[in-house]
Design a protein around this motif. Structure first.
Motif, PDB file in Angstrom:
ATOM      1  N   HIS A  14       0.876  -1.316   0.047  1.00 32.82           N
ATOM      2  CA  HIS A  14       0.148  -0.083  -0.126  1.00 32.82           C
ATOM      3  C   HIS A  14       0.922   1.332   0.109  1.00 32.82           C
ATOM      4  CE1 HIS A  14      -2.449   3.102   1.855  1.00 32.82           C
ATOM      5  NE2 HIS A  14      -3.250   2.839   1.207  1.00 32.82           N
ATOM      6  N   GLU A  17       2.544   1.825  -3.338  1.00 33.00           N
ATOM      7  CA  GLU A  17       1.543   2.248  -4.355  1.00 33.00           C
ATOM      8  C   GLU A  17       1.120   3.640  -4.202  1.00 33.00           C
ATOM      9  OE1 GLU A  17      -0.554  -1.990  -5.296  1.00 33.00           O
ATOM     10  OE2 GLU A  17      -1.730  -0.876  -4.013  1.00 33.00           O
ATOM     11  N   ARG A  18       1.006   4.072  -2.759  1.00 32.37           N
ATOM     12  CA  ARG A  18       0.474   5.472  -2.772  1.00 32.37           C
ATOM     13  C   ARG A  18       1.740   6.454  -3.025  1.00 32.37           C
ATOM     14  NH1 ARG A  18      -0.571   7.091   3.658  1.00 32.37           N
ATOM     15  NH2 ARG A  18      -0.900   9.567   3.284  1.00 32.37           N
ATOM     16  N   SER A  45      -1.822  -4.176  -6.413  1.00 34.53           N
ATOM     17  CA  SER A  45      -3.005  -4.754  -5.940  1.00 34.53           C
ATOM     18  C   SER A  45      -4.230  -4.102  -7.019  1.00 34.53           C
ATOM     19  CB  SER A  45      -3.315  -4.060  -4.666  1.00 34.53           C
ATOM     20  OG  SER A  45      -3.756  -2.732  -4.710  1.00 34.53           O
ATOM     21  N   PHE A  48      -5.020  -0.573  -6.734  1.00 30.01           N
ATOM     22  CA  PHE A  48      -4.313   0.314  -7.375  1.00 30.01           C
ATOM     23  C   PHE A  48      -4.149   0.204  -8.958  1.00 30.01           C
ATOM     24  CE2 PHE A  48      -0.466   1.369  -9.692  1.00 30.01           C
ATOM     25  CZ  PHE A  48       0.009   2.472  -9.098  1.00 30.01           C
TER      26      PHE A  48
END
Ligand code: UDP
Ligand code: CA
Length: 292
Positions: A14, A17-18, A45, A48
């Motif tokens: 996460h 990805e951010r 993911s 995403f």
């Protein structure tokens, strides 16, 4: 007509990805050229993928998810982190459409401050790829630069050890010279020793640099606080949130602390909010479209 700039990146988890969405924002907003992102599909993911697609529409850039099955004859890696590092470098000849001439790899945790076009147009003077040498202007961490003595020093001679957070690849020369095969064969032989290639994607091109020379890009094209002095931050064209061997600071805290102030049009937090808003607007747009 402006040339399309191809950018390759990888992310898993996460947090990265951010970071990747913010990299996409800062990169597209600092250039006038069209941008086409090629993102490694394998570890992303589903959420995403959808968000990146919506974000790309909002930013007016393109996104293609690329994948390549790790060949059974090539030694595998047991951690995702090391597999990702492998994907950064081992399959550049087969991961992208064969008509793609050039690509720039950019780490997910980067914020672009300058027009990447300068990097795109750099004359690599006949070399296959260009990397930035490690900064040595931060005296606090100089002692951690293991390549300055012993094994690496003997191997590199007067050549610098380069950082793998960003690099330009001439894909035509890469394919013509069979560099993928050279890298994979070297990887296969070195990785027999589990203590070798501890920074896989970085050690490998540096290790083969006598056979496949690296063009050294200007220092300003990769600033990271851990290795570069604060005085040189003003010249930085891209900033990587690379880990600091002296302190264990979470990357998100690093991002908030380092990407703010007068050097930035937008702070990291503002960019984070902007990404969320753009994705939110895109989702609303899609839903209302579905109702029609
Ligand atoms: N990466 C990732 N998830 C992780 C660790 C790394 O996706 O949990 C990817 C990501 O693209 C990142 C790159 O691998 O930018 C290099 O790792 P990192 O930036 O953490 O290395 P550093 O710059 O600190 O040396
Ligand atoms: Ca990084």
């Amino acid at each position: 007509e402006l040339e399309t700039i191809n950018v390759f990146s990888v992310a898993t988890g996460h947090l990265y990805e951010r970071f990747l969405k913010i990299m996409m924002l800062s990169l597209t907003q600092s250039t006038k050229n069209p941008v086409h992102f090629y993102l490694l599909d394998t570890y992303l993911s589903p959420g995403f993928r959808e968000e990146a697609t919506i974000l790309s529409e909002s930013l007016n850039c393109k996104v293609t998810f690329v994948s390549y099955k790790w060949p059974p004859w090539l030694r595998s890696q047991s951690t995702i982190q090391r597999r990702i590092w492998g994907y950064k470098i081992l399959f550049l000849d087969v991961l992208f459409p064969q008509n793609l001439k050039k690509i720039i790899f950019v780490d997910a945790d980067q914020v672009m401050r300058e027009d990447i076009r300068e990097l795109w147009e750099f004359d690599l003077q006949g070399e296959v790829y260009g990397y930035v040498p490690f900064c040595d202007s931060n005296a606090d961490t100089l002692g951690f630069q293991f390549w300055r003595e012993g094994y690496w020093k003997d191997l590199l001679g007067d050549k610098p050890y380069h950082i793998s957070a960003l690099y330009v690849v001439d894909l035509e020369k890469f394919r013509d010279r069979g560099v993928g095969d050279i890298l994979r064969a070297t990887y296969e032989s070195l990785s027999r020793d589990p203590n070798s290639l501890s920074n896989l994607d970085q050690d490998l091109p540096n290790f083969v640099s006598n056979q496949v020379p690296i063009f050294s890009l200007p220092q300003s094209w990769l600033w990271c606080e851990s290795w570069c002095s604060l005085e040189t931050k003003v010249e930085s064209k891209t900033i990587d949130l690379c880990n600091n061997p002296l302190k264990k600071e979470p990357k998100i805290d690093m991002a908030r602390r380092i990407i703010k102030g007068e050097l930035f049009e937008k702070s990291w937090e503002e960019m984070d909010e902007e990404v969320k808003a753009r994705i939110g607007d895109g989702l609303v747009g899609r839903e209302s479209h579905d109702e029609l």
